[in-house]
Write a protein that holds these residues in place. Structure first.
Motif, mmCIF file in Angstrom:
data_model
loop_
_atom_site.group_PDB
_atom_site.id
_atom_site.type_symbol
_atom_site.label_atom_id
_atom_site.label_comp_id
_atom_site.label_asym_id
_atom_site.label_seq_id
_atom_site.Cartn_x
_atom_site.Cartn_y
_atom_site.Cartn_z
ATOM 1 N N SER A 120 70.435 20.014 -31.195
ATOM 2 C CA SER A 120 71.375 21.176 -30.560
ATOM 3 C C SER A 120 71.596 20.824 -29.217
ATOM 4 C CB SER A 120 70.239 22.277 -30.890
ATOM 5 O OG SER A 120 69.821 22.952 -31.594
ATOM 6 N N GLY A 121 70.596 19.936 -28.396
ATOM 7 C CA GLY A 121 71.135 19.605 -27.182
ATOM 8 C C GLY A 121 70.300 17.840 -26.717
ATOM 9 N N ILE A 122 70.353 17.650 -25.701
ATOM 10 C CA ILE A 122 69.933 16.563 -24.892
ATOM 11 C C ILE A 122 69.028 17.415 -24.242
ATOM 12 C CG2 ILE A 122 70.519 14.974 -23.151
ATOM 13 C CD1 ILE A 122 72.328 13.418 -26.535
ATOM 14 N N ASN A 123 68.278 16.946 -23.392
ATOM 15 C CA ASN A 123 67.741 16.816 -22.154
ATOM 16 C C ASN A 123 66.799 15.586 -21.229
ATOM 17 O OD1 ASN A 123 65.019 17.071 -23.154
ATOM 18 N ND2 ASN A 123 64.391 17.761 -21.232
ATOM 19 N N ASN A 124 66.985 15.295 -20.033
ATOM 20 C CA ASN A 124 66.665 13.757 -20.168
ATOM 21 C C ASN A 124 65.753 13.443 -19.818
ATOM 22 O OD1 ASN A 124 68.453 15.210 -18.055
ATOM 23 N ND2 ASN A 124 66.961 14.515 -16.463
ATOM 24 N N HIS A 125 64.944 12.394 -19.930
ATOM 25 C CA HIS A 125 63.945 11.621 -19.850
ATOM 26 C C HIS A 125 64.307 10.648 -18.347
ATOM 27 C CE1 HIS A 125 59.566 9.869 -20.123
ATOM 28 N NE2 HIS A 125 60.159 8.899 -20.697
#
Ligand SMILES: [Zn+2]
Length: 259
Positions: A120-125
């Motif tokens: 659904s989406g991305i977040n940053n590592h």
């Protein structure tokens, strides 16, 4: 204006109310760094309610756990490794870095997305270096848009991040982490952070927390999530929270225009 368009494209009604008719405060929770360890991953995917699960790319259990998360009604995020100021030896496979050309950057991102179902989406590592660079963040947002409406959650590993600004310019739905649950891996500290999450949501209408699949974090969430409703707080998917936050921002802009 494009941010308003993004809100419309989200297509989710943000209106939710408590029993007495007051609008419920909304919280969303993302558990990231999932995919390397099976047992912790299964416990994450089995948490009560629509907790979002963010998977590190090309990890041994990511694909299988993502299918199970989806079956449990949970959102799947790609937890995209991005170059940090220090400790880049911890980035793992599928990382994007500043020295990449645009084709290299996009190929890496697409391979990560292709390997993970139901994203659904991305977040940053990590990303304390890359998220402050407008050029690279624009490449990222343009690709999220090409992929058909993926959203971006800024983990905010640096105050210098430009993620929300670049997302707004490209027209990608985006939001940010307000609370880290487990910077201190201690049950009491995590419970205190969870209370901060609830307080923040009640103050601004919505709030998003990020945690990790540590036994301490999972135990607090297993105990606290079922108690949210009686506190007038509703745990919602990230997409619902984004829709509510855009609605709120749009109302604030309209109020400032009419002044
Ligand atoms: Zn991470």
């Amino acid at each position: 204006m494009r941010a308003i368009l993004a809100a419309v494209l989200l297509g989710v009604a943000a209106g939710t109310a408590t029993a007495d008719g007051a609008p419920a405060a909304l919280v969303a929770v993302v558990i990231d760094d999932v995919g390397d360890r099976l047992e912790a991953g299964e416990r994450t995917v089995d948490l009560p309610g629509p907790v979002a699960c963010a998977f590190l790319p090309h990890t041994p259990h990511a694909e299988r756990l993502a299918v199970r998360a989806h079956e449990q009604g949970k959102e799947v995020l790609l937890h995209q490794p991005m170059q940090a100021v220090t400790h880049n030896e911890l980035l793992g496979p599928g990382a994007v870095t500043l020295e990449m050309t645009e084709p290299q950057f996009l190929r890496t991102l697409r391979e990560n997305l292709l390997a993970l179902p139901y994203v659904s989406g991305i977040n940053n590592h990590m990303g304390s270096l890359l998220t402050r660079h407008p050029g690279h963040m624009t490449w990222l947002m343009e690709e999220l848009q090409r992929q058909g409406g993926l959203y971006y959650i800024d983990s905010r590993t640096t105050h210098h991040t430009v993620a929300q600004r670049m997302a707004d310019e490209v027209g990608v739905p985006a939001g940010r982490r307000h609370v880290f649950l487990d910077n201190r891996r201690d049950t009491g500290a995590i419970r205190a952070q969870f209370r901060t999450l609830v307080r923040t949501a009640k103050r601004q209408g919505y709030a998003l927390a990020i945690g990790h699949p540590y036994p301490e974090t999972l135990a607090v969430l297993e105990a606290e999530i079922p108690k949210l409703a009686e506190a007038g707080v509703r745990l919602v998917p990230v997409r619902t929270l984004l829709s509510a936050s855009y609605k709120r921002r749009t109302e604030q802009w309209q109020a400032s225009w009419s002044r």
